[in-house]
Design a protein around this motif. Structure first.
Motif, mmCIF file in Angstrom:
data_model
loop_
_atom_site.group_PDB
_atom_site.id
_atom_site.type_symbol
_atom_site.label_atom_id
_atom_site.label_comp_id
_atom_site.label_asym_id
_atom_site.label_seq_id
_atom_site.Cartn_x
_atom_site.Cartn_y
_atom_site.Cartn_z
ATOM 1 N N PRO A 1 0.770 -1.499 0.132
ATOM 2 C CA PRO A 1 -0.253 0.242 -0.250
ATOM 3 C C PRO A 1 0.581 1.192 -0.057
ATOM 4 C CG PRO A 1 -0.373 -0.936 2.295
ATOM 5 C CD PRO A 1 0.564 -2.340 0.729
ATOM 6 N N SER A 2 0.117 2.473 -0.721
ATOM 7 C CA SER A 2 0.954 3.626 -1.205
ATOM 8 C C SER A 2 1.206 4.244 0.539
ATOM 9 C CB SER A 2 0.540 4.147 -1.545
ATOM 10 O OG SER A 2 1.193 3.642 -3.111
ATOM 11 N N VAL A 3 1.309 3.454 1.111
ATOM 12 C CA VAL A 3 0.667 5.339 3.334
ATOM 13 C C VAL A 3 2.900 5.553 3.336
ATOM 14 C CG1 VAL A 3 -0.359 4.267 5.095
ATOM 15 C CG2 VAL A 3 -0.706 3.451 2.850
ATOM 16 N N ASP B 1 -5.884 10.552 8.451
ATOM 17 C CA ASP B 1 -4.825 9.443 8.331
ATOM 18 C C ASP B 1 -5.759 8.452 7.640
ATOM 19 O OD1 ASP B 1 -5.111 8.362 10.373
ATOM 20 O OD2 ASP B 1 -3.421 8.011 10.667
ATOM 21 N N ALA B 2 -4.704 7.575 7.551
ATOM 22 C CA ALA B 2 -5.488 6.137 6.651
ATOM 23 C C ALA B 2 -6.136 5.138 8.039
ATOM 24 C CB ALA B 2 -4.143 5.196 6.597
ATOM 25 N N TYR C 1 0.034 8.291 9.650
ATOM 26 C CA TYR C 1 -0.400 7.336 8.111
ATOM 27 C C TYR C 1 -1.157 8.220 7.539
ATOM 28 C CZ TYR C 1 1.734 3.547 11.655
ATOM 29 O OH TYR C 1 1.816 2.786 12.559
ATOM 30 N N GLU D 1 -1.614 7.693 3.349
ATOM 31 C CA GLU D 1 -1.144 8.307 1.692
ATOM 32 C C GLU D 1 -2.278 8.633 0.664
ATOM 33 O OE1 GLU D 1 -4.642 4.527 1.969
ATOM 34 O OE2 GLU D 1 -6.085 6.019 3.107
ATOM 35 N N SER D 2 -2.110 8.257 -0.470
ATOM 36 C CA SER D 2 -2.475 9.094 -1.524
ATOM 37 C C SER D 2 -3.809 9.242 -1.348
ATOM 38 C CB SER D 2 -1.743 8.510 -2.894
ATOM 39 O OG SER D 2 -0.265 8.257 -3.075
ATOM 40 N N THR E 1 -5.381 11.965 0.512
ATOM 41 C CA THR E 1 -5.325 12.283 2.546
ATOM 42 C C THR E 1 -5.925 14.057 1.701
ATOM 43 O OG1 THR E 1 -4.203 10.912 3.015
ATOM 44 C CG2 THR E 1 -4.651 12.497 4.065
#
Length: 800
Positions: free
Chosen positions: A392-394, A454-455, A485, A487-488, A490
Motif C-alpha cells: 500500500p502507498s502509505v 490519516d489512513a 499514516y 496515503e495518496s 489524503t
C-alpha cells in the motif's frame, strides 16, 4: 669524534627501534694508526643509532694486545656542541660519510670537531679503556659516555659481525633466480600475447607466481641480514632478487680477501657497493627494473582512473542512483567534497535514468572545474530474489518520544507542489509530501494548521513553521506532534472564516516495499513462478514457510540437497533441503533473533555449488552499447574464468572500444582462484585495466574468516601485475548511513589508503559528509603526527 650513519650498502646487520635506525658495520677493515706507525684492528662492532630527534648512540670496542679474550665496550653519544657543528655543515654523500668514518677512526678527521685537535688512535683506545673503567678523561671532549662494559670474547660473540657470508644462502637465492627465469621461459608464449603496455607487469606477475610456489622459510632469515624480504618484493621480484645476489657476492668476496691494511679498503668496498647498486637500478633489461615497473604502475593508474589533484594518490568513487535526480545539489556536493569517479550500477534503473545522472555529473564537473570519470557496472549473471510486489502507498510520520512515550521532538514534514523537486539541502525532514494544488499552497502562512484524517481515520494536524521559495513555487516545513499514516489521496484543509479551505490532496506516496520475514528453523520456498499473491508470500506449496521467487534457471539446475545458500549479502543463511524443477526448499539456519526481512532484488549466493553462467547476459550486451557512448569505464561483474574475460574482449573489439577502461570485479571464489589468469587474459587488450575487490559477495563466497587473507592476496597479485585496485563494499558505511563512523571503519580506510588506487563509497543519506571525511583522511600526512621521542640510551649500570 664525529659520528655518522653508515650507508646501507656496507650494513651487515640491521634492527629497528621505534623511530630509530640502528646499524652495525664490520670494522675489521678499519684500522687505527698509532703514533708509532703500527696498526691495530678494532674487532668489535661499531653501532650508530640515528633517531629522528638527532641524538646518536655509538658502541666502541677494543681488544688489548696480550689478552685476546678480553674486550672493552663503551657506549657514547654526541654532545650538543658537536651536533650544532654538524647541523651547519654541508650535506654529505654516502661516500663522504663513509670516508668521514674512516678518517675519524684513524685520527685524521677534523671537519666536524671545529678547532679541537684530531683524535689519534692511542687517544681513541685510551678513551674506550678509560670509559669502560668509568674514568673518561677530557681528551675526547666531544663524546659523552652513556654506558660501558667489559666482557669476554665468548660473551661478545653475538655482537661481533661475522664477515663470512653463508654460502648456502647465496646458492639458494641463485636457485630461486633460476627457477623464476625458467618459469618466465615456460610462459613465453603466454607473455607474447600481452599488449606491449602490459608486458612488463605480466612478466613480473609470472615472477611473483614462481616465487610464491617455493618454500623460502628456511633461509629468509638469512636474507633479512642484507635487508631483503622476499615476502614484500611483489612489485619488482627479479630486480630485488638480483640485488640480493649482488650484495651476497660482494660480501663473500670481501670475506675471502681477509683483513687488509689502510683506509682504502673500506672506501673501495663502499664504492664497489654503490656502483653495483647503480648498475642494478638501471638494469640490463629495462622492463624489469624497479624504476620501470613503478612508472608502469603509475601510468596504468592514471590511464584508468585519471589524474589526481594536489598530490593525492588515491581516488574516491561514489555509487549513485535515482536519488541524485531528486536532489539537485547532491552531485555537486559530492564532487565538491572530493569524489573523482561516479559509479552507476546497471542492475538498477534504466537508460533514461542513467542519462540524466550522467548529464548532472558532467555539468557539475565542468562548473566546479574538477574532472570526474564515470564507471558503469554491468549487472552480470547475479542471482537475485524476484519482485515481491508493491504494498500500500502509505507513509508513516513519527515524532520522537522519550522512554515514557512523551513527545520530545515533533516530526518535520516538507510540503511542496508535485514536481517541484526535493527540499533545500540544509533541511533534513522526516517525511516529504507532494500536494496537487500549488495555488492554495502559496496562501499558507507560518503558524497555520493544516488538518487531515490519516489512513486509520484519526484526526491529525500539521503546523506550518517555515516557508521557502523554491524553483517551482513555494515549499513549507510543518511539524506533526502525533504519529500519522498518510496515503495518496489524503485531503489537507484549513479552517477559515467561511468554513474549511481546501489546501490540496497528497499525491505520489511511494508504495511500501514488500518482504518476507524469516527466522531460524523456517522453511523458505524459492519458486520459478514470478507471480506471487500476498497469500503466497507467507506460505509455500512444498514447505510450510514463506515463499520468494528467482527467475534464473541456473539456480534450479545447479543446487543439491545439503548445500549452503545465503541471502542478502550473507545476512540470512540456510541449507537446501529439497529440490524440484520448479521449487527449492531451504531450511533457515542463521537470521536475526527477531527475524530478518528478505525483500525484492536481494542477492542469492550458493558458494559450494557448481554453477555455470554465461560471460555476459543479453541484458549486459544491450547495456554495453549504452556504456560505450556514455561512460569512461565498464565494470564486469561476477568474473569467474578466462572465458568470461575473452567474451568481454571480443565484444569490445567488435565495437572498436580500445580506450574504454575495464574493471574486473572479483566477488566469487572461482574469480579469486583464477585471478592471475584473468589478468593475463585481460592484458592482451590495450584497454586500461583495473581490479575491484567486491568484499560483499566475496565474503559470502570465500567465508568471513578468510576474507582478510583473500583480500591481501588479491592486492599482492595486482601489485605484482602493476594493475590498480579499487577497494569497495561497506567503506565508512556507518558514516554514510547514520552520520557517525566506527573506529574500525576509519582504520579500514587508512589501510586502503596505502594499498588501493581508489576507494569506493556506497550511497546513503550522509554521502557528501562521508566523501569529505574520506578526502581528509586520504589527504592527511602521517609525518605531521609524531610522538615525542627521546633518545634510547642505556643507563650506566645496565650491565652491572
Amino acid at each position: 669524534m664525529t659520528l655518522h650513519l653508515l650507508p646501507r650498502h656496507v650494513t651487515a646487520h640491521q634492527c629497528s627501534l621505534p623511530s630509530h635506525d640502528c646499524q652495525r658495520a664490520n670494522t675489521q677493515a678499519f684500522t687505527i694508526i698509532k703514533s708509532s706507525g703500527a696498526s691495530q684492528y678494532l674487532t668489535s662492532g661499531l653501532f650508530v643509532q640515528l633517531p629522528k630527534d638527532g641524538h646518536h648512540l655509538i658502541q666502541l670496542g677494543v681488544r688489548l694486545k696480550g689478552n685476546s679474550n678480553r674486550k672493552h665496550i663503551t657506549y657514547a653519544s654526541r654532545k650538543r656542541n658537536d651536533e650544532s657543528a654538524r647541523s651547519n655543515s654541508k650535506p654529505e654523500t654516502e661516500e663522504e660519510l663513509l670516508k668521514s668514518i674512516l678518517l675519524n677512526a684513524s685520527g685524521n678527521g677534523d671537519s666536524a670537531r671545529g678547532s679541537s685537535e684530531p683524535t689519534t688512535g692511542e687517544e681513541l683506545i685510551e678513551s674506550i679503556l678509560l670509559a669502560s673503567g668509568g674514568n673518561l678523561t677530557a681528551k675526547n671532549s666531544d663524546v659523552e659516555v652513556a654506558a660501558s662494559d667489559v666482557r669476554s670474547e665468548e660473551d661478545l660473540s653475538q655482537d661481533v659481525f661475522e664477515s663470512s657470508v653463508d654460502q648456502g644462502a647465496l646458492e639458494k637465492l641463485k636457485a630461486v633466480q633460476l627457477h623464476i627465469l625458467a618459469l618466465e621461459q615456460w610462459n613465453t608464449s603466454r607473455l607474447k600475447l600481452c599488449h606491449r603496455d602490459y608486458l612488463a607487469g605480466a612478466t613480473n606477475l609470472v615472477h611473483y607466481l614462481a616465487l610464491k610456489c617455493l618454500d623460502i622459510s628456511e633461509f629468509k632469515k638469512e636474507l633479512y641480514s642484507i635487508g631483503l624480504n622476499l615476502e614484500t618484493v611483489n612489485s619488482h621480484v627479479l630486480a630485488s632478487i638480483t640485488l640480493g645476489i649482488h650484495i651476497l657476492e660482494h660480501l663473500e668476496s670481501k670475506s675471502q680477501s681477509g683483513p687488509q691494511k689502510g683506509n682504502s679498503v673500506g672506501l673501495n668496498a663502499a664504492r664497489s657497493s654503490i656502483s653495483s647498486l647503480e648498475h642494478l637500478k638501471q638494469g640490463n633489461n629495462n622492463d624489469s627494473t624497479t624504476i620501470t615497473l613503478r612508472n608502469k604502475a603509475a601510468s596504468h593508474h592514471e590511464s584508468l582512473l585519471g589524474k589526481l589533484r594536489d598530490g593525492r594518490t588515491t581516488h574516491i568513487m561514489v555509487t549513485v542512483g535515482k536519488e541524485v535526480i531528486e536532489n539537485e545539489t547532491l552531485i555537486s556536493d559530492v564532487i565538491q567534497a572530493g569524489a573523482t569517479i561516479v559509479r552507476i550500477n546497471c542492475a538498477h534503473g534504466e537508460p533514461s535514468v542513467w542519462s540524466e545522472i550522467i548529464m548532472k555529473v558532467k555539468r557539475s564537473s565542468q562548473m566546479l572545474e574538477r574532472p570526474c570519470r564515470i564507471l558503469m557496472d554491468l549487472a552480470g549473471p547475479k542471482l537475485r530474489t524476484g519482485f515481491l510486489g508493491t504494498g500500500p502507498s502509505v507513509m508513516k510520520i513519527s515524532p520522537k518520544k522519550d522512554a515514557r512515550g512523551n513527545v520530545i521532538l515533533p516530526a518535520e514534514v516538507w510540503l511542496s507542489h508535485k514536481g517541484s523537486g526535493p527540499p533545500p539541502a540544509h533541511l533534513s525532514p522526516n517525511a516529504v509530501l507532494s500536494v496537487d494544488d500549488c495555488k492554495v499552497l502559496k496562501m499558507v502562512e507560518v503558524g497555520n494548521l493544516l488538518r487531515f484524517r490519516d489512513a486509520r481515520g484519526k484526526l491529525r494536524t500539521l503546523k506550518v513553521t517555515k516557508k521557502f521559495p523554491i524553483f517551482a513555487g513555494i515549499g513549507c516545513v510543518a511539524e506533526c506532534s502525533k504519529a500519522a499514516y498518510v496515503e495518496s489521496g489524503t485531503v489537507l484543509y484549513m479552517k477559515g472564516k467561511k468554513g474549511k479551505l481546501l489546501v490540496g490532496r497528497v499525491v505520489d506516496v511511494p508504495g511500501v516495499e514488500q518482504f518476507v520475514r524469516v527466522r531460524v528453523g523456517d522453511s523458505l520456498t524459492i519458486s520459478r513462478d514470478l507471480c506471487l499473491t500476498p497469500e503466497n508470500l507467507s506460505k509455500g506449496s512444498i514447505g510450510d514457510g514463506p515463499r520468494i521467487t528467482c527467475s534464473s534457471s541456473h539456480l534450479f539446475d545447479s543446487v543439491k540437497p545439503g548445500e549452503p545458500i545465503a541471502f542478502d549479502d550473507g545476512k540470512i543463511w540456510g541449507v537446501i533441503q529439497g529440490t524440484s524443477n520448479s521449487e527449492i526448499v531451504v531450511s533457515i539456519t542463521h537470521a536475526s533473533p527477531k527475524g530478518s526481512k528478505l525483500g525484492s532484488e536481494k542477492s542469492i549466493n550458493i558458494p559450494k555449488s557448481d554453477i555455470r553462467f554465461e560471460g555476459l547476459t543479453s541484458k549486459d550486451l544491450k547495456d554495453l552499447d549504452f556504456v560505450a557512448s556514455h561512460a569512461d569505464m565498464v565494470g564486469i561483474s561476477f568474473v569467474r574464468d578466462v572465458c568470461d574475460v575473452a567474451v568481454v574482449k571480443k565484444e569490445l573489439e567488435k565495437r572498436k572500444l580500445h580506450n574504454l577502461g575495464i574493471v574486473l570485479k572479483i566477488e566469487t571464489q572461482s574469480g579469486f582462484e583464477n585471478l592471475p589468469f584473468l589478468l593475463l587474459q585481460a592484458m592482451q587488450s590495450p584497454n586500461p585495466l583495473g581490479i575491484m575487490i567486491a568484499r560483499g559477495d566475496l565474503a559470502v563466497e570465500c567465508g568471513w574468516e578468510a576474507l582478510a587473507d583473500v583480500q591481501e592476496e588479491i592486492m599482492s597479485i595486482c601489485s605484482a601485475a602493476q594493475i590498480p585496485i579499487i577497494w569497495a563494499t561497506q567503506v565508512l558505511e556507518s558514516l554514510v548511513k547514520f552520520g557517525q563512523p566506527t573506529r574500525a571503519e576509519i582504520t579500514d580506510v587508512a589501510c586502503g589508503k596505502s594499498r588501493a588506487s581508489c576507494i569506493m563509497l556506497n550511497k546513503g543519506k550522509y554521502i557528501a559528509e562521508a566523501v569529505s571525511t574520506l578526502d581528509s583522511i586520504l589527504d592527511s600526512n602521517s609525518s605531521r603526527i609524531k610522538t615525542k621521542l627521546k633518545p634510547l640510551v642505556p643507563s650506566s649500570n645496565i650491565y652491572q
